[in-house]
Design an enzyme around this catalytic site. Structure first.
Site, mmCIF file in Angstrom:
data_model
loop_
_atom_site.group_PDB
_atom_site.id
_atom_site.type_symbol
_atom_site.label_atom_id
_atom_site.label_comp_id
_atom_site.label_asym_id
_atom_site.label_seq_id
_atom_site.Cartn_x
_atom_site.Cartn_y
_atom_site.Cartn_z
ATOM 1 N N GLN A 53 58.120 63.612 38.893
ATOM 2 C CA GLN A 53 57.470 62.684 39.829
ATOM 3 C C GLN A 53 55.954 62.696 39.682
ATOM 4 O O GLN A 53 55.243 62.020 40.417
ATOM 5 C CB GLN A 53 57.861 63.050 41.266
ATOM 6 C CG GLN A 53 59.361 62.931 41.507
ATOM 7 C CD GLN A 53 59.796 63.536 42.841
ATOM 8 O OE1 GLN A 53 58.996 64.073 43.601
ATOM 9 N NE2 GLN A 53 61.090 63.445 43.123
ATOM 10 N N HIS B 138 57.580 66.248 44.328
ATOM 11 C CA HIS B 138 56.912 66.216 45.637
ATOM 12 C C HIS B 138 55.414 66.519 45.562
ATOM 13 O O HIS B 138 54.919 67.477 46.157
ATOM 14 C CB HIS B 138 57.607 67.176 46.617
ATOM 15 C CG HIS B 138 59.007 66.730 46.964
ATOM 16 N ND1 HIS B 138 59.707 67.238 48.035
ATOM 17 C CD2 HIS B 138 59.835 65.823 46.381
ATOM 18 C CE1 HIS B 138 60.906 66.655 48.095
ATOM 19 N NE2 HIS B 138 61.003 65.795 47.089
ATOM 20 N N TYR C 64 70.791 66.965 50.092
ATOM 21 C CA TYR C 64 71.431 66.010 49.183
ATOM 22 C C TYR C 64 72.773 66.537 48.662
ATOM 23 O O TYR C 64 73.618 65.769 48.233
ATOM 24 C CB TYR C 64 70.477 65.620 48.048
ATOM 25 C CG TYR C 64 69.495 64.573 48.517
ATOM 26 C CD1 TYR C 64 69.890 63.239 48.622
ATOM 27 C CD2 TYR C 64 68.217 64.905 48.921
ATOM 28 C CE1 TYR C 64 69.031 62.269 49.104
ATOM 29 C CE2 TYR C 64 67.342 63.942 49.402
ATOM 30 C CZ TYR C 64 67.754 62.625 49.490
ATOM 31 O OH TYR C 64 66.903 61.675 49.976
#
Ligand SMILES: [Ca+2]
Ligand SMILES: [Ca+2]
Length: 421
Positions: free
Chosen positions: A130, A194, A310
Site C-alpha cells: 500500500q 496502513h 477479515y
C-alpha cells in the site's frame, strides 16, 4: 480527452425529509431509525448482509442510512487515462490539476487533458504494497509561494514509514525546488500496509497528517500509545515542527505532534465549511468509520471498534462502545473501502451543497452523504456502473468535482453540470 454524456438518474424521487428509515428485510435491526410520527418508511442504501449482525449501533442512524437519489444531471469527462494508481488530485490555480501516482510520480495535467511529464526532484518512495507516493496538498498561500506538501512511504534503514515532504513548484510547473522532507513519522517498521495518509491544512494554518497503524498484529497496540505516531492524526506547523498548543505537549513520553489517537488507517480527511476536521478510516471487516476529529480524543482502535477480523473471528478483546472512546459519526458494515473526501460548497450543484463526498474503492462508487446537525441522514452511491475504485475526490474552482481512480490504468474525471447541447 473523451467526453461522455452521463445518463440522467430518474429512478425514484428524492426521499422527502422527515421520513423514517427501516430495514427492508425485517431481520436486521441495525440502522433502524425511530419514527417521528410518520408512517412512510425509506430504504437503507446498504442491502448486503452485515459482517457483524449482532452488533448494535450506539445511536439511531449511525449505520445503514436511507438511500437518497439526488437526481442531479451531470456530465463525466474522462480528462486523462493511463495513470498508475493515482492517489491524489489537487486543482491548481488556472485550471491545471496536480495528480500523484503511487509508484512515486507527480504530474500536472491540463484541464484539456494534456498529461505532463513526472515533476523532477521528488525524493524516492518505498513503492510496495500500500506504500508509495500518497497525498499532496497545496500550501494555503500557494498562489504566492507555489509550495506543495506531500505524504509518502519513505524507505529507511530497517524498513519504512510515512513522511511528509515540502517543495516549491517551479514557475513552469516542470520541477520541484527547495525540496525538503519536513517530518518523519516514527517508529520505522518493516511492512507494506496502513501508511495512511491524507494531508489537510486547517483554518488555523496548521498541517494535519493522517496515519495508519501498520496493520500487523504486533503494531496495532501502537494506535493507543502516545510515544508512537502510528494510528494517529498529527498536527504540524508548516515547517514540520509540533505546535506548542498540541494535545499532549509536555506529557512525559508523548510525541508532541499527536492530535488524536486510536485510528486504524485514515485515508480521507477534510475540513467542513465551518472549519471542523473530519476523517474517514478503514476498519476491519464491517468497521469503516466517519469521525469528527477533536483535539486529544481517542477513537478506539483496536480496543473499541465495529466489525470483525477479515478472517471472520471477533477482534480480540474489542467492544463496540466504551466510556472515554469516541463513537464514529457513521460506520459501514460491510465496508466500502473509503479514500479521499470533500465537503461540497460549490454553486455548480445546488442540490449537493452541504453534502460530503467520499471516494469508495470497494464499492466502486462516489459516495455522497447528506448531513444534518453533525449526523448522517442519507447516503447515495454515484458512478457505480463505471466499476472503478474511486481513490480521491476534490472540488474545483467552478464547483465541479475531480475524481481519480485507483487502477493500474487509472483515470482522472471531471464531474460538471450537464451541458445543454
Ligand atoms: Ca490531497
Ligand atoms: Ca473508531
Amino acid at each position: 480527452m473523451v467526453h461522455q454524456q452521463y445518463p440522467l438518474l430518474l429512478l425514484g424521487g428524492i426521499v422527502a425529509a422527515g421520513l423514517a428509515c427501516s430495514s427492508d428485510s425485517g431481520k436486521a435491526a441495525v440502522g433502524q431509525h425511530s419514527t417521528t410520527g410518520g408512517t412512510a418508511a425509506c430504504k437503507p442504501l446498504e442491502s448486503r448482509e452485515p459482517n457483524a449482525p449482532n452488533q448494535q449501533p450506539a445511536f439511531p442512524g449511525q449505520t445503514r442510512a436511507c438511500e437518497e437519489k439526488s437526481n442531479v444531471a451531470f456530465d463525466v469527462t474522462v480528462v486523462a487515462r493511463g495513470l498508475e494508481h493515482p492517489w491524489s488530485v489537487e486543482p491548481l490555480p488556472g485550471g491545471d490539476l496536480l495528480v500523484t501516482e503511487r509508484p512515486g510520480r507527480m504530474r500536472v495535467i491540463s484541464a484539456a487533458g494534456n498529461v505532463g511529464p513526472p515533476l523532477a526532484n521528488l525524493p524516492k518512495v518505498e513503492a510496495k504494497g500500500q506504500g508509495g507516493l500518497l497525498d499532496a496538498a497545496l500550501s494555503p498561500s500557494f498562489a504566492s509561494d507555489r509550495t506543495i506538501y506531500w505524504s509518502f512511504s519513505e524507505p529507511r534503514t530497517g524498513g519504512n514509514a510515512t513522511s511528509v515532504g515540502r517543495a516549491v513548484l517551479s514557475e513552469d510547473r516542470k520541477r520541484f525546488d527547495q525540496v525538503k522532507v519536513i517530518f518523519h513519522a516514527m517508529p520505522t517498521y518493516n511492512g507494506d500496509k496502513h501508511f495512511g495518509s491524507r494531508l489537510a491544512f486547517g483554518p488555523d494554518g496548521k498541517l494535519y497528517v493522517t496515519l495508519g497503524e501498520r496493520s500487523d498484529k504486533e503494531m496495532r497496540p501502537q494506535a493507543q500509545r502516545l510515544d508512537s505516531d502510528m494510528g494517529k492524526i498529527l498536527r504540524l506547523n508548516p515547517d514540520g515542527s509540533a505546535p506548542d498548543d498540541n494535545a499532549f505537549v509536555g506529557q512525559p513520553n508523548a510525541r508532541p505532534e499527536i492530535w488524536t489517537l486510536g485510528h486504524r488507517n485514515v485515508q480521507a480527511a477534510a475540513f467542513d465549511p465551518q472549519g471542523q476536521l473530519w476523517e474517514v478510516e478503514h476498519g476491519t471487516n464491517g468497521g469503516d468509520e466517519l469521525n469528527r476529529v477533536e483535539k486529544g480524543k481517542n477513537y478506539g482502535w483496536p480496543l473499541v471498534a465495529y466489525g470483525e477480523e477479515y478472517s471472520g473471528v471477533p477482534i480480540p478483546g474489542a467492544v463496540t462502545a466504551k466510556e472515554g472512546y469516541q463513537q464514529p459519526v457513521y460506520y459501514w458494515d460491510p465496508v466500502i473501502a473509503p479514500s479521499g473526501m470533500q465537503f461540497y460548497n460549490g454553486d455548480a450543484f445546488p442540490a449537493w451543497k452541504g453534502s460530503v463526498f467520499i471516494g469508495g474503492m470497494g464499492v466502486t462508487s462516489l459516495v455522497r452523504l447528506s448531513l444534518d446537525n453533525g449526523r448522517v441522514t442519507r447516503e447515495e452511491h454515484l458512478l457505480k456502473q463505471r466499476g472503478q475504485r474511486i481513490r480521491d475526490v476534490r472540488q474545483g474552482p467552478q464547483g465541479e468535482l475531480y475524481v481519480v481512480t485507483d487502477q493500474s490504468n487509472g483515470e482522472l474525471w471531471r464531474i460538471a453540470p450537464k451541458s445543454r447541447e
